[in-house]
Design a protein around this motif. Structure first.
Motif, PDB file in Angstrom:
ATOM      1  N   ILE A 173       0.870  -1.271  -0.003  1.00 18.15           N
ATOM      2  CA  ILE A 173      -0.122   0.030  -0.214  1.00 18.15           C
ATOM      3  C   ILE A 173       1.089   1.336  -0.063  1.00 18.15           C
ATOM      4  CG2 ILE A 173      -1.522   1.303   1.185  1.00 18.15           C
ATOM      5  CD1 ILE A 173      -2.730  -1.596   2.175  1.00 18.15           C
ATOM      6  N   ASP A 174       1.848   1.526   0.779  1.00 22.32           N
ATOM      7  CA  ASP A 174       2.817   2.312   1.000  1.00 22.32           C
ATOM      8  C   ASP A 174       4.290   2.122   0.850  1.00 22.32           C
ATOM      9  OD1 ASP A 174       4.176   4.830   1.256  1.00 22.32           O
ATOM     10  OD2 ASP A 174       3.337   5.409   3.356  1.00 22.32           O
ATOM     11  N   PRO A 175       5.050   1.906  -0.364  1.00 19.32           N
ATOM     12  CA  PRO A 175       6.210   1.416  -0.769  1.00 19.32           C
ATOM     13  C   PRO A 175       7.295   2.377   0.078  1.00 19.32           C
ATOM     14  CG  PRO A 175       5.029   1.284  -2.729  1.00 19.32           C
ATOM     15  CD  PRO A 175       4.204   1.998  -1.867  1.00 19.32           C
ATOM     16  N   ALA A 176       6.764   3.580   0.300  1.00 22.29           N
ATOM     17  CA  ALA A 176       7.819   4.316   1.149  1.00 22.29           C
ATOM     18  C   ALA A 176       7.984   3.774   2.586  1.00 22.29           C
ATOM     19  CB  ALA A 176       7.150   5.760   1.146  1.00 22.29           C
ATOM     20  N   ILE A 177       7.350   2.993   3.063  1.00 22.36           N
ATOM     21  CA  ILE A 177       7.733   2.304   4.307  1.00 22.36           C
ATOM     22  C   ILE A 177       9.141   1.768   4.366  1.00 22.36           C
ATOM     23  CG2 ILE A 177       7.064   0.440   5.795  1.00 22.36           C
ATOM     24  CD1 ILE A 177       4.120   0.723   5.196  1.00 22.36           C
ATOM     25  N   GLY A 178       9.664   1.235   3.092  1.00 17.83           N
ATOM     26  CA  GLY A 178      10.918   0.929   3.025  1.00 17.83           C
ATOM     27  C   GLY A 178      11.079  -0.525   2.874  1.00 17.83           C
ATOM     28  N   GLY A 179      10.237  -1.397   2.561  1.00 13.24           N
ATOM     29  CA  GLY A 179      10.193  -2.795   2.556  1.00 13.24           C
ATOM     30  C   GLY A 179      10.197  -3.558   3.722  1.00 13.24           C
ATOM     31  N   VAL A 180      10.244  -4.829   3.337  1.00 13.64           N
ATOM     32  CA  VAL A 180       9.973  -6.035   4.318  1.00 13.64           C
ATOM     33  C   VAL A 180      11.286  -6.985   4.397  1.00 13.64           C
ATOM     34  CG1 VAL A 180       8.432  -7.638   5.358  1.00 13.64           C
ATOM     35  CG2 VAL A 180       7.470  -5.635   4.082  1.00 13.64           C
ATOM     36  N   LEU A 181      11.811  -7.241   5.675  1.00 14.65           N
ATOM     37  CA  LEU A 181      12.830  -7.957   5.861  1.00 14.65           C
ATOM     38  C   LEU A 181      12.216  -9.212   6.548  1.00 14.65           C
ATOM     39  CD1 LEU A 181      15.858  -8.956   5.490  1.00 14.65           C
ATOM     40  CD2 LEU A 181      16.016  -7.805   7.932  1.00 14.65           C
ATOM     41  N   GLU A 192      18.605 -13.941   0.700  1.00 18.26           N
ATOM     42  CA  GLU A 192      19.926 -14.000   1.253  1.00 18.26           C
ATOM     43  C   GLU A 192      20.494 -12.479   1.067  1.00 18.26           C
ATOM     44  OE1 GLU A 192      21.819 -17.192  -0.732  1.00 18.26           O
ATOM     45  OE2 GLU A 192      21.332 -18.599   0.863  1.00 18.26           O
ATOM     46  N   VAL A 193      19.608 -11.739   1.510  1.00 19.98           N
ATOM     47  CA  VAL A 193      20.027 -10.214   1.490  1.00 19.98           C
ATOM     48  C   VAL A 193      21.413 -10.035   2.275  1.00 19.98           C
ATOM     49  CG1 VAL A 193      18.397  -9.472   3.156  1.00 19.98           C
ATOM     50  CG2 VAL A 193      19.316  -7.836   1.503  1.00 19.98           C
ATOM     51  N   THR A 218      15.009 -11.805   2.144  1.00 22.12           N
ATOM     52  CA  THR A 218      14.801 -12.546   3.009  1.00 22.12           C
ATOM     53  C   THR A 218      16.287 -13.138   3.660  1.00 22.12           C
ATOM     54  OG1 THR A 218      14.976 -14.247   1.272  1.00 22.12           O
ATOM     55  CG2 THR A 218      12.866 -13.470   2.024  1.00 22.12           C
ATOM     56  N   MET A 219      16.326 -13.851   4.565  1.00 21.12           N
ATOM     57  CA  MET A 219      17.839 -14.132   5.110  1.00 21.12           C
ATOM     58  C   MET A 219      17.430 -15.173   5.927  1.00 21.12           C
ATOM     59  SD  MET A 219      18.680 -11.258   7.724  1.00 21.12           S
ATOM     60  CE  MET A 219      19.598 -11.816   8.634  1.00 21.12           C
ATOM     61  N   ASN A 220      18.655 -16.130   6.085  1.00 23.02           N
ATOM     62  CA  ASN A 220      18.502 -17.344   7.100  1.00 23.02           C
ATOM     63  C   ASN A 220      19.561 -16.931   8.134  1.00 23.02           C
ATOM     64  OD1 ASN A 220      18.877 -19.290   8.778  1.00 23.02           O
ATOM     65  ND2 ASN A 220      18.769 -20.720   7.099  1.00 23.02           N
TER      66      ASN A 220
END
Length: 345
Positions: free
Chosen positions: A27-35, A106-107, A147-149
């Motif tokens: 809805i609001d990409p300015a949030i900065g993404g999701v990890l 694997e960021v 995403t990351m492990n």
């Protein structure tokens, strides 16, 4: 060119917090993404692809682990330069992801320069390319999903803080939940069209809610009570800077827009606080902070050599670990007798 169907977003089982985070970022990409952190097999990539399929006409772009900075942000178009003598931009993955989802698996293993460029574009919605005689800007508004492990290494706290929302997934611990997840996955593998048809109405309604929420977003404002609640939670979490406050406010507004309410409430801030604060709390990265211990600084008025001498010749615990204190060495005077060195036999 046909593409394989994606798992329906509404068919995800026991992933309410993950679904909420992805919807708010959409809805609001300015949030900065999701990890998204978690072990293998916890639906990280499945959820990201499902989100892209939910958005009409949205591209789904994957950033390869071995990608270069030029591939990401763009570079000089050599063909135009050689054939026409024109300096133009060869668009990168950020341009391709505009309007869709940019997925980075694997960021935590990516070079810092790539992560910096990703997060800059995700937060601003603009990609600026200044290299090889090029200075151009283009829109790059996308939903960043990283995403990351954690078992494969941590993300530096400075970069971790720049992700808007973050959550950690875990393997389900009860048999009923595991069975429901496996049942849905097996049904999709056996007949993906049938599962998509079963969720067609729910997906269509959710897509319409996202579009309506995006249109409603600019009409919602934050009251003094909402601002105070965000500040209170940020202070209680002991976060650095003001990014946590801004993320909470944007996420709370997106939640109110998704629920078609006319105003943002303090309860909306409470609902998104864990997503915005979990990776920013003062105690969230004790291992990352302990990975690179730094020796304590000696007081400027007392050099290390004096400190060691004042402790009876013992190395100061605040100095370099394992270093020996300086000790006086006897000097032997060499007398030149004027003679010649003996000849070698």
């Amino acid at each position: 060119m046909s593409t394989s169907p994606s798992f329906p977003f509404t068919a995800l089982v026991a992933q309410e917090q993950l679904q909420r985070a992805l919807l708010l970022a959409a809805i609001d990409p300015a949030i900065g993404g999701v990890l998204i952190a978690g072990p293998r097999g916890t639906a990280k990539s499945t959820a990201a692809r499902a989100l892209a399929a939910l958005l009409p006409g949205a591209p789904f772009v994957t950033l390869p682990l071995a990608a270069s900075l030029e591939q990401l942000v763009g570079t000089l178009n050599l063909q135009d330069a050689l054939q026409n003598g024109q300096v133009s931009l060869q668009p990168g993955l950020l341009a391709r992801a505009h309007g869709g989802v940019l997925y980075v698996d694997e960021v935590n293993l990516l070079p810092d320069a790539l992560v910096d460029a990703l997060l800059d574009a995700a937060a601003s919605g603009v990609n600026t390319v200044e290299r090889d005689g090029i200075s151009e800007r283009h829109a790059a508004r996308f939903v960043l999903v990283g995403t990351m492990n954690p078992e494969e290494g941590e993300l530096r706290p400075q970069l971790l803080d720049r992700f808007g929302l973050a959550l950690t997934l875990a393997n389900p611990q009860d048999a009923a939940t595991r069975s429901a997840i496996v049942r849905a996955r097996l049904a999709f593998e056996a007949n993906p069209e049938a599962l998509l048809a079963a969720h067609h109405d729910a997906l269509a309604q959710l897509g319409q809610r996202i579009e309506a929420a995006r249109a409603r977003l600019a009409q919602l404002a934050w009251s003094d009570a909402v601002l105070a609640r965000a500040a209170e939670l940020a202070l209680a979490a002991g976060v650095d800077g003001l990014r946590a406050d801004l993320v909470m406010l944007r996420a709370a507004r997106a939640l109110a827009a998704l629920q078609a309410r006319p105003q943002v409430l303090p309860e909306d801030v409470d609902a998104v606080a864990d997503l915005a604060l979990a990776h920013r709390r003062a105690d969230a990265q004790p291992q990352a902070q302990a990975q690179s211990p730094q020796p304590a600084q000696q007081p400027p008025s007392q050099p290390p050599s004096q400190t060691a001498a004042s402790q009876g010749g013992q190395a100061s615990p605040t100095g370099d670990w394992g270093a020996l204190p300086p000790r006086p060495a006897p000097m032997v005077r060499v007398v030149n007798t004027g003679g010649l060195a003996p000849k070698k036999a």
